[in-house]
Design a protein around this motif. Structure first.
Motif, short mmCIF file in Angstrom:
data_model
loop_
_atom_site.label_atom_id
_atom_site.label_comp_id
_atom_site.label_asym_id
_atom_site.label_seq_id
_atom_site.Cartn_x
_atom_site.Cartn_y
_atom_site.Cartn_z
N ASP A 122 3.37 -1.82 4.02
CA ASP A 122 2.84 -0.47 3.87
C ASP A 122 4.00 0.49 3.62
O ASP A 122 4.90 0.62 4.45
CB ASP A 122 2.07 -0.03 5.12
CG ASP A 122 1.60 1.40 4.98
OD1 ASP A 122 1.08 1.75 3.89
OD2 ASP A 122 1.79 2.19 5.92
N SER A 152 3.42 3.77 2.85
CA SER A 152 2.91 5.12 3.11
C SER A 152 3.73 5.75 4.23
O SER A 152 4.61 5.12 4.82
CB SER A 152 1.44 5.05 3.53
OG SER A 152 0.73 4.09 2.77
N SER A 185 -2.63 7.95 7.85
CA SER A 185 -2.86 6.84 8.77
C SER A 185 -4.26 6.25 8.67
O SER A 185 -4.41 5.01 8.60
CB SER A 185 -2.58 7.29 10.21
OG SER A 185 -1.26 7.74 10.35
N THR A 212 0.85 -1.19 0.00
CA THR A 212 0.00 0.00 0.00
C THR A 212 0.88 1.24 0.00
O THR A 212 1.93 1.28 0.65
CB THR A 212 -0.95 0.04 1.21
OG1 THR A 212 -0.20 -0.22 2.42
CG2 THR A 212 -2.04 -0.99 1.10
N CYS A 213 0.43 2.26 -0.73
CA CYS A 213 1.11 3.57 -0.75
C CYS A 213 0.01 4.62 -0.76
O CYS A 213 -0.44 5.06 -1.82
CB CYS A 213 2.03 3.67 -1.97
SG CYS A 213 3.13 5.11 -1.94
N ASP A 236 6.43 -2.17 7.87
CA ASP A 236 6.23 -0.77 7.53
C ASP A 236 7.52 -0.31 6.83
O ASP A 236 8.61 -0.49 7.35
CB ASP A 236 5.90 0.09 8.75
CG ASP A 236 6.88 -0.02 9.90
OD1 ASP A 236 6.91 -1.08 10.56
OD2 ASP A 236 7.63 0.95 10.14
N VAL A 289 -4.63 3.98 5.57
CA VAL A 289 -3.93 2.70 5.66
C VAL A 289 -4.63 1.77 6.63
O VAL A 289 -4.79 0.57 6.36
CB VAL A 289 -2.46 2.92 6.07
CG1 VAL A 289 -1.74 1.57 6.19
CG2 VAL A 289 -1.74 3.80 5.07
#
Length: 291
Positions: free
Chosen positions: A93, A95, A68, A63-64, A118, A71
């Motif tokens: 993630d 992001s 918060s 995911t990008c 992360d 996500v």
């Protein structure tokens, strides 16, 4: 062949997903904006109409996303990644989010049989396009090594910085340094011009000394030209600096320069310039200087 689901095909995510395709991965991409999915398909990827379609039977899900809550909902929501991905898949993630949110997602994912990392990024749009990003990874070492070939298709510097949430903590520090550096370069350019010194010539001189930095080398030329086309929008850097100041407060740490930079970025956004590049801090310096 590792099968990847990629969610979030924006300024950063789009070229990152395209680079995974170039590296030979089977990538299914999803974005709320269909136009971005179509661009990804033109780059050789597979378009997905839903989250479930993007993540089902995938080995790795990336995911990008902007913030918060995005996500957290994408990972934990009823129609999110963990609801549709196969058990044992690795969720990454990339992001920039709250470290506490990253830890929450990691705990929930592991409880449901997923690997979780992360892995926020730095390097801007240019780094995403050129696959030269710096990737700061938090999580279990074994999973970091499993993901390394995936990371190497998107970045040049891949560092395992600690357990879950550590990647986001390092990214917050990165955003502090970048914001202070951009502000310093903006002030220097306005100062040079006010004293009738050609800023481009001065930047060439400064770049060779201790003042040299990636910001000075890569961002100052467009700042001199007042070209604030977004490579990284000010409103997103403002969000990142709010993450920084909240995390610093939670840790009981005083960050005077970081706080000042956060206030200046927030002021830039408040006056309607949030869609501009974060280097538009130069515009704010000029206005404060009456120029």
């Amino acid at each position: 062949m590792t099968k990847i689901g990629f969610i979030g095909l924006g300024i950063m995510g789009g070229p990152m997903a395209a680079n995974l395709v170039k590296a030979g991965f089977d990538v299914a991409g999803y974005n709320r904006s269909q136009a971005k999915v179509e661009r990804f398909v033109e780059a050789g990827g597979t378009g997905a109409a839903t989250v479930a379609e993007a993540v089902r039977d995938r080995d790795v899900i990336i995911t990008c996303l902007p913030d918060s809550p995005d996500v957290e909902e994408m990972a934990l929501g009823d129609d999110g990644v963990f609801a549709h991905a196969r058990e044992g898949a690795l969720f990454i993630d990339m992001s920039t989010i709250q470290p506490a949110t990253a830890r929450k997602i990691a705990e929930a994912g592991r409880a449901r049989g997923f690997g979780v990392l992360d892995a926020p990024i730095s390097g801007g749009e240019r780094g995403a396009i050129e696959a030269t990003l710096s990737i700061m990874v938090g999580g279990e070492g074994v999973e970091v090594e499993t993901a390394r070939p995936v990371f190497e298709a998107m970045g040049k510097t891949i560092v395992h910085v600690g357990p879950a949430g550590a990647g986001q903590t390092v990214k917050a520090a990165n955003q502090l340094i970048c914001a202070v550096n951009i502000q310093a370069v903006a002030e220097a350019i306005v100062f040079l011009e006010a004293n009738s010194v050609d800023p481009t010539t001065a930047i060439n001189a400064l770049s060779g000394g201790l003042a040299g930095s990636a910001v000075l080398e890569r961002r100052a030329p467009s700042m001199v030209e007042r070209n604030f086309q977004p490579g990284f929008r000010a409103e997103l850097h403002d969000k990142d600096l709010r993450i920084l100041t909240a995390a610093a407060r939670d840790a009981g740490v005083t960050i005077p320069l970081g706080t000042a930079a956060a206030q200046l970025m927030a002021a830039l956004v408040a006056q309607g310039d949030g869609k501009l590049d974060n280097t538009a801090l130069l515009k704010l310096v000029e206005e404060l200087s009456g120029r």
